[in-house]
Write an enzyme that holds these catalytic residues in place. Structure first.
Site, PDB file in Angstrom:
ATOM      1  N   LYS A   4       3.044 -22.046  23.204  1.00 11.40           N
ATOM      2  CA  LYS A   4       3.706 -22.602  22.031  1.00 11.40           C
ATOM      3  C   LYS A   4       3.874 -24.119  22.167  1.00 11.40           C
ATOM      4  CE  LYS A   4       4.685 -18.215  20.968  1.00 11.40           C
ATOM      5  NZ  LYS A   4       3.920 -17.078  21.444  1.00 11.40           N
ATOM      6  N   ASP A  24      14.314 -16.254  28.600  1.00  7.76           N
ATOM      7  CA  ASP A  24      12.922 -16.292  28.161  1.00  7.76           C
ATOM      8  C   ASP A  24      12.848 -17.267  26.988  1.00  7.76           C
ATOM      9  OD1 ASP A  24      10.468 -15.962  27.020  1.00  7.76           O
ATOM     10  OD2 ASP A  24      10.574 -13.785  26.837  1.00  7.76           O
ATOM     11  N   TRP A  75      10.333  -8.572  22.680  1.00  5.34           N
ATOM     12  CA  TRP A  75      10.119  -9.237  23.975  1.00  5.34           C
ATOM     13  C   TRP A  75      11.229  -8.914  24.957  1.00  5.34           C
ATOM     14  CZ3 TRP A  75       5.303 -10.415  24.274  1.00  5.34           C
ATOM     15  CH2 TRP A  75       4.612 -10.753  23.105  1.00  5.34           C
TER      16      TRP A  75
END
Lengths: 362, 362
Positions: free
Chosen positions: B196, B172, B104
């Site tokens: 999430k 992030d 990511w």
């Protein structure tokens, strides 16, 4: 459960109740997995089947040829497409042309100008955007001609695509997608935000011609590249699953109602019903849009005074009809008549309009 | 209704069932209007109240100071933030610094490099990203330092923010937001995709420090400007209403469970339960992540052979435990333990892991 409201909101707007009911019933415990659909990985057949069915249905119901065009489903709504289209397609030294027909076209032009060479070649600004410009010449070197097929604030709509020679049309169809048959050989890119004829807010459907996709830029951030989304079949990142699942049901509903032919006919029926009252009381319900360009989905009108405009929307609300005030920045009155709007609801509005004239003389 | 599944999917993932049930019950006929919430204009108090409550709850539950930071809710998911952050904040002649900790972070670095001067100042690539780099020096002229607080594919996580002097951290937090208290004085920008600890896919929550917002670029397309979204309180365009309405309920649930303290404690409990089995059979369940950097939400491990990895996920599935395979591109095994995951489900996994070792010797 209350009786279903008569809902003229401009978007979010009336959706077929059976779609919402079905979505809720199907997704709370998806296929008896013990999980709601929103808890299941998008990289499983459970979701992929819905995702692929939604794309296939767009092709089928909107009659988009699979050999020439691709359907993408992207987050960010229609507004993000004002940025993505020029970012992907106008390369340095290139330009695109635009027709200015009011609020939404202006936003598209502003964004394109931040990104590249955006040229306005026709405008109805002098007429407060009350007609669709015609008879303009498109530069054959333009990457595309941008049009806004329906203009929700002034109530105008293209009833035929403009002549552009070989220049592809990029069409913002946010408020009249799926209301008529489109000649896809003319379309380089078309898109719509979800909230009118596709489902709940939170996504845009983007239809791009394959050669334009192939030539689109790969030096911009990943999420903004059409090509990356296409290569991943709109599953580059976790997609807006609720919107996609709803769109599938809405497109099935559209197909089962009779598809584009039925949507086209219903759009005519609904709009004609309202314009007939408007024309009957032309001094009272003033409709500034040019007659030949009148919108079928956004019937905009104004009463003799601003006070009567307000009273009209308020009295309608009291009579159970929501959302008849004009755009929150511009006022006046507006009846939004999208694909999910039952004809009998329009009949209620028509009765109310007749009645209102009598009770509230100018 | 089936029994609720034991769901270790990495996102979309387990959500509190009561939130989904409540959302469905409340929104099909919203406040007895005869309309679902998805049919009501976002410019009415019906939706605005939900929208504002969701923002207020983010401040309250995540303890984000209102005087220094703003909360935005944007379409496009976390992935779009890889583009928006550098586009808004790195102006010509400026640069930002990045810590590379795997998949990511690489995506974020690639996007920033397409937009401006993006400098990787620390990386654990040589170690296949199995630890979080530490002890690096941040250039005081950097606009920000970017970190990925949890790395879902290798299973590492920052348990403390790195030292950066006056350079703001851009974080992030997609996979561990709301699992611990954050020192907001260190954060210039933080964000997370929905899937999430916030709700169903289709949105990102973005938290930006006010002075960074004020200085952000206004010469990029409208949807990409933080400033425009902020000026319109995240109602510049029609927002992803479903995500927002769900997030409000999820944050209420989070608060009612005991807020950050409870989430933090539960994250410890769950992760410790699984790592204890892993450490008990350290030759069997190999966990390559550095012990001090082990993730609490993404417990990644591998068995002695790739065949056993596959058998583990398949047998777990047969025993009613979904989603234990690793990332679809990288394989191995992974237990994703987000805020909605009940501790008793982790106990089932622990039992299964003990049992699996005995039944499947290496």
């Amino acid at each position: 459960m209350s009786e279903r409201a008569i809902n003229f909101f401009p978007g979010p707007c009336t959706l077929p109740f059976e779609c919402t009911e079905k979505l809720y019933a199907e997704t709370l415990d998806y296929q008896n997995t013990g999980m709601s659909l929103w808890e299941i990985s998008h990289r499983t057949p459970y979701f992929e089947d819905i995702h692929n069915a939604a794309i296939d249905l767009m092709h089928e119901v909107f009659e988009i040829p699979k050999d020439t065009h691709r359907v993408l489903m992207l987050g960010g709504g229609g507004t993000l497409q004002f940025a993505m289209a020029p970012m992907n397609v106008i390369k340095p030294g290139q330009f695109a042309e635009f027709v200015e027909t009011g609020f939404w076209s202006i936003k598209a032009i502003e964004d394109a100008a931040r990104v590249g060479d955006a040229r306005v070649i026709a405008s109805s600004k002098d007429d407060q955007y009350h007609h669709i410009p015609k008879g303009f010449a498109v530069n054959p070197d333009a990457r595309y001609l941008w049009i806004t097929t329906n203009n929700t604030i002034v109530g105008t709509e293209y009833h035929a695509l403009p002549e552009t020679g070989d220049v592809p049309i990029f069409a913002d169809m946010s408020s009249d997608i799926l209301t008529r048959r489109v000649d896809w050989s003319r379309i380089g890119m078309a898109f719509a935000g979800m909230t009118k004829n596709l489902g709940p807010a939170g996504m845009a459907v983007v239809i791009v011609r394959k050669d334009i996709l192939e030539a689109s830029r790969t030096d911009i951030p990943a999420y903004l590249q059409y090509k990356i989304h296409d290569e991943h079949n709109s599953l580059y990142n976790t997609p807006p699953m609720f919107c996609i699942a709803y769109m599938k049901l809405f497109l099935e509903w559209t197909r089962d109602q009779g598809g584009l032919d039925a949507m086209d006919k219903n759009a005519d029926t609904r709009a004609n019903m309202v314009y007939e009252v408007i024309d009957t009381y032309a001094d009272y319900y003033q409709c500034p849009a040019a007659r030949e360009d009148r919108s079928r989905t956004s019937v905009c009108f104004q009463l003799p005074t601003a006070e009567l405009d307000k009273k009209f929307a308020a009295d309608a609300k009291a009579a159970g009809m929501w959302g008849l005030a004009g755009h929150f920045m511009f006022g006046k009155c507006r009846a939004s008549l999208y694909n999910g709007m039952p004809v009998e609801n329009v009949a209620c509005l028509v009765d109310f309009m007749h009645d209102f004239v009598k009770k509230n003389p100018a």
